[in-house]
Write a protein that holds these residues in place. Structure first.
Motif, PDB file in Angstrom:
ATOM      1  N   HIS A  30       2.186  37.251  18.575  1.00 55.49           N
ATOM      2  CA  HIS A  30       1.077  37.988  17.716  1.00 55.49           C
ATOM      3  C   HIS A  30      -0.256  37.603  18.367  1.00 55.49           C
ATOM      4  CE1 HIS A  30      -1.460  38.994  14.248  1.00 55.49           C
ATOM      5  NE2 HIS A  30      -0.570  39.690  13.912  1.00 55.49           N
ATOM      6  N   LYS A  31      -1.158  38.442  18.342  1.00 51.36           N
ATOM      7  CA  LYS A  31      -2.772  38.314  18.733  1.00 51.36           C
ATOM      8  C   LYS A  31      -3.285  37.256  18.446  1.00 51.36           C
ATOM      9  CE  LYS A  31      -3.422  43.061  19.967  1.00 51.36           C
ATOM     10  NZ  LYS A  31      -4.301  44.572  19.898  1.00 51.36           N
ATOM     11  N   LYS A  32      -3.093  36.869  17.122  1.00 51.59           N
ATOM     12  CA  LYS A  32      -3.970  35.454  16.779  1.00 51.59           C
ATOM     13  C   LYS A  32      -3.589  34.269  17.280  1.00 51.59           C
ATOM     14  CE  LYS A  32      -1.300  34.042  12.817  1.00 51.59           C
ATOM     15  NZ  LYS A  32      -1.138  33.565  11.420  1.00 51.59           N
ATOM     16  N   HIS A  33      -2.520  34.276  18.121  1.00 49.95           N
ATOM     17  CA  HIS A  33      -2.036  32.971  18.745  1.00 49.95           C
ATOM     18  C   HIS A  33      -2.387  33.142  20.336  1.00 49.95           C
ATOM     19  CE1 HIS A  33       0.079  31.718  15.407  1.00 49.95           C
ATOM     20  NE2 HIS A  33       0.906  32.831  15.410  1.00 49.95           N
ATOM     21  N   ALA A  34      -3.057  34.485  20.971  1.00 52.22           N
ATOM     22  CA  ALA A  34      -3.244  34.682  22.098  1.00 52.22           C
ATOM     23  C   ALA A  34      -4.181  33.477  22.777  1.00 52.22           C
ATOM     24  CB  ALA A  34      -3.673  36.073  22.366  1.00 52.22           C
ATOM     25  N   SER A  35      -5.239  33.071  22.219  1.00 47.86           N
ATOM     26  CA  SER A  35      -6.340  32.343  22.668  1.00 47.86           C
ATOM     27  C   SER A  35      -5.873  30.696  22.455  1.00 47.86           C
ATOM     28  CB  SER A  35      -7.393  32.381  21.881  1.00 47.86           C
ATOM     29  OG  SER A  35      -7.259  32.203  20.546  1.00 47.86           O
ATOM     30  N   ILE A  36      -4.659  30.585  21.639  1.00 52.59           N
ATOM     31  CA  ILE A  36      -4.129  29.337  21.554  1.00 52.59           C
ATOM     32  C   ILE A  36      -3.179  28.734  22.605  1.00 52.59           C
ATOM     33  CG2 ILE A  36      -3.106  27.567  20.062  1.00 52.59           C
ATOM     34  CD1 ILE A  36      -4.470  29.119  17.784  1.00 52.59           C
ATOM     35  N   TYR A  37      -1.922  29.667  22.558  1.00 50.70           N
ATOM     36  CA  TYR A  37      -0.828  29.318  23.512  1.00 50.70           C
ATOM     37  C   TYR A  37      -0.955  30.577  24.698  1.00 50.70           C
ATOM     38  CZ  TYR A  37       3.954  29.136  25.201  1.00 50.70           C
ATOM     39  OH  TYR A  37       5.144  28.914  26.040  1.00 50.70           O
ATOM     40  N   ASN A  38      -0.625  30.015  25.889  1.00 52.30           N
ATOM     41  CA  ASN A  38      -0.911  30.658  27.031  1.00 52.30           C
ATOM     42  C   ASN A  38       0.627  30.328  27.788  1.00 52.30           C
ATOM     43  OD1 ASN A  38      -0.940  31.535  29.739  1.00 52.30           O
ATOM     44  ND2 ASN A  38      -3.136  31.977  29.529  1.00 52.30           N
ATOM     45  N   HIS A  39       1.497  31.221  27.635  1.00 51.14           N
ATOM     46  CA  HIS A  39       2.637  31.149  28.446  1.00 51.14           C
ATOM     47  C   HIS A  39       2.811  30.936  29.833  1.00 51.14           C
ATOM     48  CE1 HIS A  39       7.022  31.419  28.958  1.00 51.14           C
ATOM     49  NE2 HIS A  39       6.891  32.030  30.233  1.00 51.14           N
ATOM     50  N   THR A  40       1.796  31.478  30.608  1.00 51.51           N
ATOM     51  CA  THR A  40       1.574  31.197  31.999  1.00 51.51           C
ATOM     52  C   THR A  40       1.151  29.969  32.210  1.00 51.51           C
ATOM     53  OG1 THR A  40       1.462  33.702  32.349  1.00 51.51           O
ATOM     54  CG2 THR A  40       0.619  32.198  34.079  1.00 51.51           C
ATOM     55  N   LEU A  41       0.192  29.664  31.689  1.00 53.76           N
ATOM     56  CA  LEU A  41      -0.470  28.331  31.898  1.00 53.76           C
ATOM     57  C   LEU A  41       0.494  27.238  31.612  1.00 53.76           C
ATOM     58  CD1 LEU A  41      -2.999  26.426  32.382  1.00 53.76           C
ATOM     59  CD2 LEU A  41      -3.275  26.740  30.076  1.00 53.76           C
ATOM     60  N   THR A  42       1.342  27.313  30.441  1.00 53.68           N
ATOM     61  CA  THR A  42       2.033  26.122  30.040  1.00 53.68           C
ATOM     62  C   THR A  42       3.227  25.948  31.039  1.00 53.68           C
ATOM     63  OG1 THR A  42       1.902  26.773  27.642  1.00 53.68           O
ATOM     64  CG2 THR A  42       3.797  25.374  28.342  1.00 53.68           C
ATOM     65  N   ARG A 219      -8.417  18.422  14.402  1.00 46.80           N
ATOM     66  CA  ARG A 219      -9.879  19.071  14.037  1.00 46.80           C
ATOM     67  C   ARG A 219     -10.778  18.653  15.559  1.00 46.80           C
ATOM     68  NH1 ARG A 219     -11.545  15.848   8.471  1.00 46.80           N
ATOM     69  NH2 ARG A 219     -10.501  17.231   7.081  1.00 46.80           N
ATOM     70  N   LEU A 220     -10.438  17.550  16.330  1.00 46.10           N
ATOM     71  CA  LEU A 220     -11.156  17.049  17.535  1.00 46.10           C
ATOM     72  C   LEU A 220     -10.453  18.031  18.584  1.00 46.10           C
ATOM     73  CD1 LEU A 220     -11.316  13.150  16.917  1.00 46.10           C
ATOM     74  CD2 LEU A 220     -13.126  14.798  16.688  1.00 46.10           C
ATOM     75  N   LEU A 221      -9.093  18.172  18.594  1.00 49.25           N
ATOM     76  CA  LEU A 221      -8.760  18.727  19.655  1.00 49.25           C
ATOM     77  C   LEU A 221      -7.909  19.959  19.324  1.00 49.25           C
ATOM     78  CD1 LEU A 221      -8.406  15.553  20.760  1.00 49.25           C
ATOM     79  CD2 LEU A 221      -7.629  16.807  22.736  1.00 49.25           C
ATOM     80  N   ARG A 222      -8.212  20.984  19.119  1.00 53.23           N
ATOM     81  CA  ARG A 222      -8.089  22.281  18.287  1.00 53.23           C
ATOM     82  C   ARG A 222      -6.746  22.945  19.374  1.00 53.23           C
ATOM     83  NH1 ARG A 222      -8.593  23.963  13.416  1.00 53.23           N
ATOM     84  NH2 ARG A 222     -10.240  23.057  12.342  1.00 53.23           N
ATOM     85  N   ASN A 223      -7.162  22.694  20.842  1.00 57.95           N
ATOM     86  CA  ASN A 223      -6.656  23.410  21.914  1.00 57.95           C
ATOM     87  C   ASN A 223      -5.358  22.728  22.345  1.00 57.95           C
ATOM     88  OD1 ASN A 223      -5.938  25.392  23.435  1.00 57.95           O
ATOM     89  ND2 ASN A 223      -7.587  25.113  24.855  1.00 57.95           N
ATOM     90  N   THR A 224      -4.528  22.045  21.461  1.00 55.56           N
ATOM     91  CA  THR A 224      -3.308  21.184  21.553  1.00 55.56           C
ATOM     92  C   THR A 224      -2.067  21.950  21.571  1.00 55.56           C
ATOM     93  OG1 THR A 224      -4.415  19.262  21.197  1.00 55.56           O
ATOM     94  CG2 THR A 224      -2.175  18.963  21.149  1.00 55.56           C
TER      95      THR A 224
END
Length: 285
Positions: A30-42, A219-224
Motif C-alpha cells: 500500500h502507498k502509505k508504507h512506501a516512504s517507510i519500507y523500501n524492499h530494494t534498500l532492505t 518517537r525518536l527513530l520512526r524510520n526503523t
C-alpha cells in the motif's frame, strides 16, 4: 452429474484461494508504507548484516570476502571493530549505493558462552537516557553495546567517516543479537550524537525493552524496520505476555513479516507490514 458438481466446486475453491493469495500479496504494498519500507534498500542492507559474520578479518577489512560483492561492491571499510573478550564484531564503512555510512553488528556466535549469557540475561535495566522515565531495557544487549569497546570503536569510526564524506545518511543493521545491538546503536547516535539522518534496519531482532521504551524509541527513530521470518524463534524472545504488556518486553514498529504461502500448485513469499503497535497479533507474534 454428481462428479461434475464436485469438479466445479473444486475449481471454484481453487480460484478463491488464488484470488485471496494475490490480494494478500499486493495489499502489503500500500502507498502509505512506501516512504517507510523500501524492499530494494532492505535487500541491499541484509548483505551487510550477513557479511559481518565473516571470520577472516583480513578479507572482511579489504572487502574481498565471498559475501563482499554484488550489491555491496565498492564498499569502503572505515573500521573493523572487534571486542575479543566479549566475542563481539562490527564494522563501519561507506557504501556507494545507497550512499551512506553502514554500521553492521554480528549476531550470536554459536560457540560463544559470552554471547549466550548476553542473550539470556533478560533482567530489565533502567535506562539512563534523558526524558525516558520508566523505560527499561534488556540488560545483556544494552551492556553488549554500552559496556564494551564496541561503542567507542563505532563512534570514532562514524566521526572519521563524517569528516571525510560529510554528513551523509547512516544505516545501522544486524541480525539476531546483532540487530538488538544495532537498535541501541541507532538510539545512541540520535540521543547522544544528535544525528538527524539515522535509519535502523534489523533482521530477526529480539525484543530489547519494555512498552515505555518502545514508545520512546518509535518517537525518536520512526524510520526503523524490523524484518522477521515466519519460522524464526528469536523475534519472539524475551516472551511477550499479552495480559501484562507494561511488565514485559515489547517490540516497536515497523515490522515486516516474511512468510510463505504454499499451495499444491502455487507457492510464493509474502511481505506483511505491521506498524500499529509493534506487537500486532496478526503478524509474527
Amino acid at each position: 452429474m454428481e462428479r461434475n458438481r464436485w469438479l466445479t466446486l473444486a475449481i471454484i475453491t481453487c480460484l478463491v484461494l488464488c484470488s485471496d493469495g494475490r490480494e494478500l500479496k499486493f495489499k502489503f504494498k500500500h502507498k502509505k508504507h512506501a516512504s517507510i519500507y523500501n524492499h530494494t534498500l532492505t535487500n541491499i542492507v541484509v548483505h551487510y548484516a550477513s557479511a559481518v559474520y565473516v571470520s577472516d578479518l583480513t578479507e572482511l577489512f579489504t572487502w574481498t570476502c565471498s559475501k563482499c560483492d554484488g550489491v555491496t561492491e565498492g564498499f569502503q571499510m572505515i573500521e573493523l571493530v572487534v571486542d575479543v573478550q566479549s566475542c563481539l564484531q562490527a564494522f563501519v564503512g561507506v557504501a556507494k549505493d545507497p550512499y551512506a555510512i553502514i554500521i553492521a553488528f554480528r549476531g550470536t556466535q554459536e560457540h560463544s558462552l559470552q554471547n549466550w549469557i548476553e542473550d539470556l540475561y533478560w533482567k530489565q535495566l533502567d535506562i539512563n537516557y534523558p526524558g525516558m522515565d520508566d523505560a527499561m531495557v534488556h540488560h545483556g544487549f544494552y551492556y553488549a553495546y554500552h559496556n564494551t569497546t564496541i561503542r567507542s570503536g563505532i563512534l570514532n569510526a562514524v566521526k572519521r567517516a563524517k569528516e571525510y564524506y560529510g554528513d551523509i545518511n547512516i544505516i545501522v543493521t544486524g541480525h539476531s543479537m546483532g540487530g538488538a545491538i544495532a537498535a541501541f546503536c541507532g538510539l545512541d547516535l540520535v540521543v547522544n550524537g544528535n544525528a538527524q539522518n539515522v535509519q535502523v534496519i534489523t533482521f530477526g531482532q529480539p525484543r530489547i525493552g519494555n512498552a515505555v521504551f518502545a514508545t520512546y524509541y518509535h518517537r525518536l527513530l520512526r524510520n526503523t524496520i524490523r524484518v522477521t521470518h515466519g519460522h524464526d524463534i528469536v523475534p519472539h524472545l524475551p516472551p511477550y505476555y499479552y495480559f501484562f504488556p507494561q511488565k514485559t518486553y515489547h517490540h516497536f514498529p515497523t515490522e515486516v513479516w516474511l512468510y510463505s504461502v504454499g499451495l499444491e500448485f502455487l507457492s510464493y513469499d509474502v511481505e506483511k507490514i505491521c506498524d500499529k503497535t509493534g506487537e500486532d497479533p496478526t503478524c509474527s507474534r
